[in-house]
Design a protein around this motif. Structure first.
Motif, PDB file in Angstrom:
ATOM      1  N   ASN A  31       0.828  -1.210   0.000  1.00 38.99           N
ATOM      2  CA  ASN A  31       0.000   0.000   0.000  1.00 38.99           C
ATOM      3  C   ASN A  31       0.862   1.260   0.000  1.00 38.99           C
ATOM      4  O   ASN A  31       0.537   2.241  -0.669  1.00 38.99           O
ATOM      5  N   LEU A  32       1.963   1.243   0.745  1.00 35.74           N
ATOM      6  CA  LEU A  32       2.864   2.392   0.749  1.00 35.74           C
ATOM      7  C   LEU A  32       3.514   2.581  -0.622  1.00 35.74           C
ATOM      8  O   LEU A  32       3.646   3.708  -1.108  1.00 35.74           O
ATOM      9  N   ALA A  33       3.901   1.478  -1.262  1.00 34.34           N
ATOM     10  CA  ALA A  33       4.521   1.567  -2.589  1.00 34.34           C
ATOM     11  C   ALA A  33       3.541   2.079  -3.629  1.00 34.34           C
ATOM     12  O   ALA A  33       3.926   2.782  -4.563  1.00 34.34           O
ATOM     13  N   ALA A  34       2.265   1.745  -3.468  1.00 32.13           N
ATOM     14  CA  ALA A  34       1.246   2.157  -4.442  1.00 32.13           C
ATOM     15  C   ALA A  34       0.765   3.587  -4.218  1.00 32.13           C
ATOM     16  O   ALA A  34       0.204   4.195  -5.125  1.00 32.13           O
ATOM     17  N   ALA A  35       0.997   4.129  -3.022  1.00 29.24           N
ATOM     18  CA  ALA A  35       0.561   5.500  -2.730  1.00 29.24           C
ATOM     19  C   ALA A  35       1.412   6.472  -3.548  1.00 29.24           C
ATOM     20  O   ALA A  35       2.636   6.449  -3.475  1.00 29.24           O
ATOM     21  N   GLY A  36       0.765   7.319  -4.308  1.00 27.19           N
ATOM     22  CA  GLY A  36       1.486   8.233  -5.183  1.00 27.19           C
ATOM     23  C   GLY A  36       2.196   9.359  -4.470  1.00 27.19           C
ATOM     24  O   GLY A  36       3.156   9.919  -4.988  1.00 27.19           O
ATOM     25  N   ASP A  37       1.775   9.687  -3.257  1.00 25.88           N
ATOM     26  CA  ASP A  37       2.368  10.823  -2.554  1.00 25.88           C
ATOM     27  C   ASP A  37       3.309  10.413  -1.430  1.00 25.88           C
ATOM     28  O   ASP A  37       3.670  11.224  -0.588  1.00 25.88           O
ATOM     29  N   VAL A  38       3.740   9.149  -1.437  1.00 28.30           N
ATOM     30  CA  VAL A  38       4.691   8.660  -0.440  1.00 28.30           C
ATOM     31  C   VAL A  38       5.831   7.955  -1.174  1.00 28.30           C
ATOM     32  O   VAL A  38       5.590   7.051  -1.970  1.00 28.30           O
ATOM     33  N   ILE A  43      11.485   3.193   3.572  1.00 26.81           N
ATOM     34  CA  ILE A  43      10.620   2.914   4.715  1.00 26.81           C
ATOM     35  C   ILE A  43      10.620   1.414   4.969  1.00 26.81           C
ATOM     36  O   ILE A  43      10.442   0.626   4.051  1.00 26.81           O
ATOM     37  N   THR A  44      10.844   1.040   6.218  1.00 28.00           N
ATOM     38  CA  THR A  44      10.796  -0.362   6.634  1.00 28.00           C
ATOM     39  C   THR A  44       9.534  -0.580   7.459  1.00 28.00           C
ATOM     40  O   THR A  44       9.221   0.211   8.348  1.00 28.00           O
ATOM     41  N   VAL A  45       8.815  -1.648   7.153  1.00 30.39           N
ATOM     42  CA  VAL A  45       7.572  -1.986   7.853  1.00 30.39           C
ATOM     43  C   VAL A  45       7.814  -3.221   8.705  1.00 30.39           C
ATOM     44  O   VAL A  45       8.272  -4.249   8.214  1.00 30.39           O
ATOM     45  N   THR A  46       7.510  -3.108   9.992  1.00 30.49           N
ATOM     46  CA  THR A  46       7.628  -4.223  10.928  1.00 30.49           C
ATOM     47  C   THR A  46       6.325  -4.326  11.699  1.00 30.49           C
ATOM     48  O   THR A  46       5.729  -3.304  12.047  1.00 30.49           O
ATOM     49  N   CYS A  47       5.876  -5.548  11.969  1.00 36.62           N
ATOM     50  CA  CYS A  47       4.631  -5.740  12.720  1.00 36.62           C
ATOM     51  C   CYS A  47       4.897  -6.466  14.019  1.00 36.62           C
ATOM     52  O   CYS A  47       5.694  -7.404  14.074  1.00 36.62           O
ATOM     53  N   ARG A  48       4.234  -6.028  15.037  1.00 35.05           N
ATOM     54  CA  ARG A  48       4.162  -6.709  16.328  1.00 35.05           C
ATOM     55  C   ARG A  48       2.684  -6.981  16.549  1.00 35.05           C
ATOM     56  O   ARG A  48       1.956  -6.104  17.014  1.00 35.05           O
ATOM     57  N   GLU A  62       5.039  15.976   6.410  1.00 29.72           N
ATOM     58  CA  GLU A  62       3.759  15.698   5.757  1.00 29.72           C
ATOM     59  C   GLU A  62       3.770  14.317   5.110  1.00 29.72           C
ATOM     60  O   GLU A  62       2.778  13.591   5.153  1.00 29.72           O
ATOM     61  N   GLU A  63       4.909  13.953   4.503  1.00 36.27           N
ATOM     62  CA  GLU A  63       5.023  12.635   3.889  1.00 36.27           C
ATOM     63  C   GLU A  63       4.982  11.538   4.962  1.00 36.27           C
ATOM     64  O   GLU A  63       4.383  10.487   4.759  1.00 36.27           O
ATOM     65  N   ALA A  64       5.590  11.800   6.107  1.00 39.06           N
ATOM     66  CA  ALA A  64       5.545  10.849   7.216  1.00 39.06           C
ATOM     67  C   ALA A  64       4.116  10.664   7.706  1.00 39.06           C
ATOM     68  O   ALA A  64       3.677   9.528   7.955  1.00 39.06           O
TER      69      ALA A  64
END
Length: 87
Positions: A31-38, A43-48, A62-64
């Motif tokens: 989803n982050l890769a597909a977002a045109g304004d990000v 960016i690294t995504v980690t889940c807990r 703003e991008e964050a």
């Protein structure tokens, strides 16, 4: 043919309530890769569990904030921890 109970090197597999963290990490990253304004290239995504942790660098605050919004809108995400730095 004999069917044996599946084991993972003698240990039982982990049980997760809700989506598996690896699947959730992949969904958020996509989803982050597909977002045109990000720009998700750093960016690294980690889940807990269902909590997502975003780390890395973005161009602006703003991008964050947009990255946090995109991650939070992903199905299965309960909360997002922002560890992004603006460069």
């Amino acid at each position: 043919m004999v069917f044996k109970t599946g084991t993972f090197h003698g240990e039982k597999p982990e049980h997760f309530d809700g989506p598996h963290p690896a699947w959730l990490e992949s969904a958020v990253a996509e989803n982050l890769a597909a977002a045109g304004d990000v720009d998700a290239s750093d960016i690294t995504v980690t889940c807990r569990g269902t909590r997502v942790i975003l780390t890395g660098n973005v161009a602006s605050e703003e991008e964050a904030q947009r990255a946090v919004a995109v991650a939070g809108a992903t199905k299965g995400v309960e909360s997002v921890e922002n560890r992004l730095s603006s460069i």
